[in-house]
Design a protein around this motif. Structure first.
Motif, mmCIF file in Angstrom:
data_model
loop_
_atom_site.group_PDB
_atom_site.id
_atom_site.type_symbol
_atom_site.label_atom_id
_atom_site.label_comp_id
_atom_site.label_asym_id
_atom_site.label_seq_id
_atom_site.Cartn_x
_atom_site.Cartn_y
_atom_site.Cartn_z
ATOM 1 N N GLU A 72 -48.602 -29.218 29.557
ATOM 2 C CA GLU A 72 -48.114 -28.356 30.635
ATOM 3 C C GLU A 72 -48.674 -28.848 31.968
ATOM 4 O O GLU A 72 -49.886 -28.922 32.143
ATOM 5 C CB GLU A 72 -48.591 -26.914 30.415
ATOM 6 N N GLU A 82 -49.408 -14.730 18.839
ATOM 7 C CA GLU A 82 -48.950 -16.128 18.886
ATOM 8 C C GLU A 82 -47.542 -16.225 18.321
ATOM 9 O O GLU A 82 -47.286 -15.818 17.200
ATOM 10 C CB GLU A 82 -49.916 -17.026 18.091
ATOM 11 N N LYS A 83 -46.633 -16.743 19.119
ATOM 12 C CA LYS A 83 -45.238 -16.972 18.728
ATOM 13 C C LYS A 83 -44.626 -15.743 18.027
ATOM 14 O O LYS A 83 -44.300 -15.787 16.828
ATOM 15 C CB LYS A 83 -45.132 -18.217 17.852
ATOM 16 N N ILE A 93 -48.750 -17.305 27.597
ATOM 17 C CA ILE A 93 -50.012 -18.019 27.846
ATOM 18 C C ILE A 93 -49.616 -19.463 28.108
ATOM 19 O O ILE A 93 -48.897 -20.062 27.314
ATOM 20 C CB ILE A 93 -50.928 -17.901 26.610
#
Ligand code: G1P
Length: 291
Positions: free
Chosen positions: A133, A192-193, A205
């Motif tokens: 990222e 998460e996911k 995030i």
């Protein structure tokens, strides 16, 4: 809160951009004329980070070489009087002793990769920066987070967050939004996911974390989660039982360079931000955008 060390998990296989990453680490792919890893290194350096910890894996030696001195190259450039090129190399050269490399021996997930850095980080708060990222902004994302963290109590954990469209929340770690103060909020739950339609908010995030060292103890026994991997988000959920987490909405355009389209967009965005390339590229692009 002083943050001296940053951990860069760079062991991933880069399967989303094969065959480019068959024999080359995905972190060495170039955005304009610099490898991805150099951008996140610069972002961390700008934020005041003094020690750079890379969690590598097999086929990643190019990253170590990139941060080393190349005597043959230096000598050849000097002999040819290539001053500009010598200056570029000198500028990017980390201070001796400021980089550490450790290996994640098996691809067990992001949480496990961070845990591999425990002895090098020791007992102090630290940053985690995911090189996939990139954030185009000055000051950079990590500098913005560290500035925000300086107003928080000791033992706070900070996550860079950004809203994503509802149909993308299942691709990220998502955090719930608690008490808000301007661009910062108390994190109220993380997942998460999340399965489609179950996310607690649209705040993802984004690959920049400031964590307290107590996370390592939790990671040591963290069970596998989403995708069968040891997830950093799951360990953060554990730590949030005893410590606070804050989300910081940062300024800047975020680019997911792990996907083909994100990588191409990042190349255009970073090139357009370069005074030496902008005008020529704008002219060239007209041809491709004509119809
Ligand atoms: C990782 C994290 C996820 C985060 C994402 C940001 O996922 O596990 O919480 O939202 O990075 O890029 P990955 O992209 O490695 O699947």
């Amino acid at each position: 809160m002083k943050i001296r060390k940053a951990v860069f998990p760079v062991a991933g296989l880069g399967t989303r951009v094969l065959p480019a990453t068959k024999a080359m680490p995905k972190e060495m792919l170039t955005i304009v004329d610099r490898p991805l890893i150099q951008y996140v290194f610069d972002e961390a350096k700008e934020a005041g980070i003094e020690h750079f910890v890379f969690v590598t894996g097999r086929n990643k030696t190019a990253i170590e070489d990139h941060f080393d001195r190349m005597y043959e190259l230096d000598a050849t450039l000097a002999a040819r009087g290539k001053k500009t090129e010598m200056e570029i190399l000198a500028r990017d050269q980390p201070e001796a002793g400021a980089v550490s490399f450790t290996r994640q021996q098996s691809p067990l997930g992001l949480g496990h990769a961070v845990w591999c850095a425990r002895d090098i980080v020791g007992d102090e708060p630290f940053a985690v920066v995911l090189p996939d990222e990139l954030v185009l902004n000055k000051p950079g994302c990590l500098a913005q987070m560290i500035a925000a963290a300086s107003e928080l109590p000791e033992k706070a954990n900070v996550l860079a967050v950004q809203e994503v469209p509802a149909d993308q929340t299942h691709q990220y770690g998502i955090c719930g939004v608690g008490k808000r103060d301007g661009k910062m909020f108390e994190v109220d739950g993380m997942v998460e996911k999340p399965a489609k339609g179950t996310a607690p908010s649209n705040f993802s995030i984004t690959g920049r974390y400031i964590l307290q060292p107590e996370i390592f103890k939790i990671l040591a026994t963290q069970e596998r989660g989403a995708g069968g991997e040891i997830q950093l988000t799951d360990a953060m959920i554990g730590l949030s039982k005893t410590q606070k987490f804050y989300g910081v909405e940062f300024e800047g355009e975020r680019h997911d360079c792990g996907s083909k389209s994100g990588f191409l967009r990042a190349n255009i965005a970073f090139a357009m931000a370069r005074p030496d390339l902008r005008d020529g590229l704008r002219e060239d692009m007209k041809k491709y955008l004509a119809d």
